[in-house]
Motif scaffolding. Structure first.
Motif, PDB file in Angstrom:
ATOM      1  N   ALA A  30       0.825  -1.211   0.000  1.00 37.07           N
ATOM      2  CA  ALA A  30       0.000   0.000   0.000  1.00 37.07           C
ATOM      3  C   ALA A  30       0.858   1.259   0.000  1.00 37.07           C
ATOM      4  O   ALA A  30       0.550   2.251  -0.704  1.00 37.07           O
ATOM      5  N   LEU A  31       1.947   1.235   0.797  1.00 39.88           N
ATOM      6  CA  LEU A  31       2.836   2.393   0.853  1.00 39.88           C
ATOM      7  C   LEU A  31       3.536   2.600  -0.483  1.00 39.88           C
ATOM      8  O   LEU A  31       3.683   3.758  -0.947  1.00 39.88           O
ATOM      9  N   ARG A  32       3.963   1.518  -1.123  1.00 41.87           N
ATOM     10  CA  ARG A  32       4.606   1.647  -2.432  1.00 41.87           C
ATOM     11  C   ARG A  32       3.628   2.213  -3.454  1.00 41.87           C
ATOM     12  O   ARG A  32       3.997   3.064  -4.283  1.00 41.87           O
ATOM     13  N   GLY A  73       9.799  11.474   0.507  1.00 44.73           N
ATOM     14  CA  GLY A  73      11.061  11.007   1.075  1.00 44.73           C
ATOM     15  C   GLY A  73      10.836  10.213   2.354  1.00 44.73           C
ATOM     16  O   GLY A  73      11.439   9.146   2.568  1.00 44.73           O
ATOM     17  N   ALA A  74       9.993  10.759   3.244  1.00 47.62           N
ATOM     18  CA  ALA A  74       9.698  10.025   4.491  1.00 47.62           C
ATOM     19  C   ALA A  74       9.008   8.700   4.189  1.00 47.62           C
ATOM     20  O   ALA A  74       9.271   7.676   4.841  1.00 47.62           O
ATOM     21  N   ASP A  75       8.121   8.761   3.167  1.00 50.18           N
ATOM     22  CA  ASP A  75       7.450   7.496   2.799  1.00 50.18           C
ATOM     23  C   ASP A  75       8.465   6.489   2.279  1.00 50.18           C
ATOM     24  O   ASP A  75       8.362   5.276   2.560  1.00 50.18           O
ATOM     25  N   ASN A  76       9.422   6.937   1.523  1.00 52.07           N
ATOM     26  CA  ASN A  76      10.465   6.023   1.035  1.00 52.07           C
ATOM     27  C   ASN A  76      11.265   5.439   2.192  1.00 52.07           C
ATOM     28  O   ASN A  76      11.647   4.264   2.187  1.00 52.07           O
ATOM     29  N   LEU A 134       9.191   2.847   3.716  1.00 57.95           N
ATOM     30  CA  LEU A 134       9.162   1.661   2.861  1.00 57.95           C
ATOM     31  C   LEU A 134      10.444   0.848   3.031  1.00 57.95           C
ATOM     32  O   LEU A 134      10.394  -0.399   3.088  1.00 57.95           O
ATOM     33  N   VAL A 135      11.539   1.551   3.166  1.00 52.50           N
ATOM     34  CA  VAL A 135      12.804   0.836   3.387  1.00 52.50           C
ATOM     35  C   VAL A 135      12.772   0.113   4.736  1.00 52.50           C
ATOM     36  O   VAL A 135      13.217  -1.041   4.863  1.00 52.50           O
ATOM     37  N   ALA A 136      12.238   0.768   5.755  1.00 55.36           N
ATOM     38  CA  ALA A 136      12.129   0.125   7.071  1.00 55.36           C
ATOM     39  C   ALA A 136      11.197  -1.090   7.004  1.00 55.36           C
ATOM     40  O   ALA A 136      11.474  -2.143   7.609  1.00 55.36           O
ATOM     41  N   LEU A 137      10.074  -0.929   6.282  1.00 58.10           N
ATOM     42  CA  LEU A 137       9.155  -2.066   6.131  1.00 58.10           C
ATOM     43  C   LEU A 137       9.832  -3.230   5.404  1.00 58.10           C
ATOM     44  O   LEU A 137       9.640  -4.404   5.746  1.00 58.10           O
ATOM     45  N   GLN A 138      10.627  -2.914   4.409  1.00 58.34           N
ATOM     46  CA  GLN A 138      11.318  -3.973   3.676  1.00 58.34           C
ATOM     47  C   GLN A 138      12.317  -4.705   4.579  1.00 58.34           C
ATOM     48  O   GLN A 138      12.474  -5.929   4.484  1.00 58.34           O
ATOM     49  N   ARG A 139      13.003  -3.939   5.462  1.00 59.67           N
ATOM     50  CA  ARG A 139      13.885  -4.612   6.426  1.00 59.67           C
ATOM     51  C   ARG A 139      13.086  -5.503   7.375  1.00 59.67           C
ATOM     52  O   ARG A 139      13.484  -6.626   7.683  1.00 59.67           O
ATOM     53  N   THR A 140      11.957  -4.957   7.845  1.00 60.81           N
ATOM     54  CA  THR A 140      11.096  -5.778   8.725  1.00 60.81           C
ATOM     55  C   THR A 140      10.598  -7.030   8.010  1.00 60.81           C
ATOM     56  O   THR A 140      10.550  -8.127   8.593  1.00 60.81           O
ATOM     57  N   ILE A 141      10.224  -6.839   6.747  1.00 62.26           N
ATOM     58  CA  ILE A 141       9.753  -7.989   5.962  1.00 62.26           C
ATOM     59  C   ILE A 141      10.857  -9.031   5.816  1.00 62.26           C
ATOM     60  O   ILE A 141      10.615 -10.244   5.926  1.00 62.26           O
ATOM     61  N   SER A 142      12.069  -8.578   5.602  1.00 58.21           N
ATOM     62  CA  SER A 142      13.196  -9.519   5.478  1.00 58.21           C
ATOM     63  C   SER A 142      13.405 -10.289   6.780  1.00 58.21           C
ATOM     64  O   SER A 142      13.622 -11.515   6.773  1.00 58.21           O
TER      65      SER A 142
END
Length: 478
Positions: free
Chosen positions: A209-211, A267-270, A273-281
């Protein structure tokens, strides 16, 4: 029954019973035939020899059936199974011998009344004998059906455990039916990936959703900036003034782009998204580790329960074969007809001794048996009557003797009574005489007594001793 002796010029000849102990003699023994009576009709020997072979054949068939049944019950052949098989053969042999031996006689009604109950017994015995043989004939199909059923049972157990313990990596290409009650199939796992998988699914949804939001904001911001650039450059088009320079429209569009960029921090959303991707990993790693552990535990539980169920299945038993044959015949009508034809065939074979005896009709031997039975009954009746007459005479003599003994005892008792009475009267007479003598001696010794004094008499007026003498003479008469 004695054979009549025949002279050389006799008009008939009776062949004597064979004295050999050949197989024919032993086969006729199985029919209960009397060799001495059969000697009167030697042409019947072949008939009863063949009938004995039929009786022996049914017994052998029953033994083979029992061997197959016991082998199915115990799962394999053991040498000691020959003992119950031999006992069963002897039982069937003796039963068929009784059925044949008691089905004699030339009268139709008597033969029919004898046939019906014996035929019923033979039919039930044939059913018992036929079933193991039918299972032996369809052995391959029955065993394959049982093995397929057991394999399906193991597969159903695996599917139930998998359905009751789902993992994120489970393939859903094939449908697995979940049991109504999963309690027997739940695997106790300390590291279940269910929670992490739920978090991972939620994080992926948030990231998606964020992406999508970032892409939409980026596209809108790019559109506003491109529109501002074109307005300031004096480009013509829809919504553009076409004037070069920073006019009011150019400044307004630029403020809109700045306001949109401020309200939508791409920028904050990006960064989010990067934090979410780390959490997802991290969650993917946790789910992968938990899934591997849970999958190992589930596989171990599947192996344990499958091995336990397979150990309980054991060797294929007799009842299991019967159920499998019933399942096969329900699905295939032609197989059902074939099994019943085979059953009827074996039942008829077991009924052959009685049927052959009845179908052949009354033979000369049967008529001789009737004559012997009638003769025996007449002789027994005469013997019974003679015995009754003898017993009646003995009873009459015993009654006469008892009556005479009673009379003698009564006479003896009367004699004893009379003798006792005589003894008492004699003793009374002697007592009276003694008293009279004492009185006379007393009177003689007194002074002044004379010889002319009257003699003392008893009250009855008789002279002393008269009654005694009469009793004495009466006692002598007695």
């Amino acid at each position: 029954m004695q054979e009549p002796t025949t002279d050389s010029d006799a008009s008939f000849h009776v062949e004597k019973a064979p004295t050999d102990r050949g197989p024919g003699r032993y086969l006729r023994v199985l029919t209960g035939v009397d060799e001495e009576m059969l000697a009167w009709v030697p042409t019947e020997r072949a008939r009863y020899t063949a009938l004995g072979g039929v009786v022996l054949g049914t017994a052998v068939l029953a033994g083979f059936s029992m061997w197959n049944a016991l082998s199915a019950v115990f799962g394999r052949n053991y040498w000691w199974l020959a003992l119950p098989v031999l006992a069963w053969m002897l039982f069937v042999l003796n039963l068929d011998r009784w059925l044949v031996a008691t089905s004699t006689g030339s009268q139709w009604r008597r033969r029919a009344s004898v046939l019906v109950p014996r035929l019923v017994v033979a039919v039930f015995l044939g059913v018992v004998v036929a079933e193991p043989l039918v299972l032996k004939i369809f052995h391959t199909a029955v065993v394959e059906h049982i093995q397929d059923g057991r394999k399906q049972e193991l597969d159903d157990l695996r599917g139930s455990i998998v359905a009751c313990n789902p993992l994120p990596t489970d393939s859903r290409e094939r449908t697995i039916t979940t049991p109504s009650d999963c309690r027997p199939f739940v695997v106790a796992s300390g590291a279940s990936p269910t929670g992490a998988a739920s978090q991972l699914s939620a994080a992926r949804k948030d990231a998606s959703a964020l992406r999508k939001q970032i892409d939409e904001d980026t596209a809108e911001l790019r559109r506003l900036r491109d529109l501002t650039r074109r307005e300031c450059a004096g480009a013509s088009g829809s919504g553009l003034s076409g004037e070069v320079g920073e006019g009011p429209r150019c400044r307004r569009l630029e403020r809109q782009a700045q306001s949109f960029e401020a309200e939508h921090p791409i920028g904050a959303d990006n960064e989010r998204l990067v934090a979410l991707q780390r959490t997802i990993s991290e969650l993917e790693s946790q789910v992968r580790t938990g899934t591997e552990t849970a999958e190992q535990q589930r596989a171990a539980e599947i192996d344990r329960q499958v091995a336990e169920l397979a150990s309980h299945q054991g060797a294929i038993g007799f009842l299991e074969r019967l159920e499998a044959l019933g399942d096969l015949t329900e699905d295939v009508p032609s197989l059902l007809a074939a099994t019943w034809l085979i059953r009827i065939f074996f039942i008829l074979i077991d009924c052959l001794p009685v049927l052959v005896k009845f179908i052949t009709g009354a033979t000369a031997y049967d008529r001789l048996v009737d004559q012997r039975i009638a003769s025996t009954e007449r002789l027994h009746e005469k013997a019974t009557r003679s015995a009754e007459s003898t017993v009646a005479e003995d009873l009459d003599v015993q009654r006469h003797r008892a009556r005479a003994d009673g009379d003698m005892r009564r006479q003896r008792i009367d004699f004893e009574v009379r003798r006792h009475t005589a003894q008492i009267e004699a003793e009374g007479s002697r007592a009276v005489q003694d008293l009279a003598q004492r009185l006379r001696r007393s009177a003689a010794s007194q002074p002044g007594a004379s010889d002319d004094a009257p003699t003392t008499r008893p009250r009855n007026g008789r002279v002393n001793g008269a009654r005694a003498s009469s009793r004495t003479s009466a006692e002598g008469d007695i």
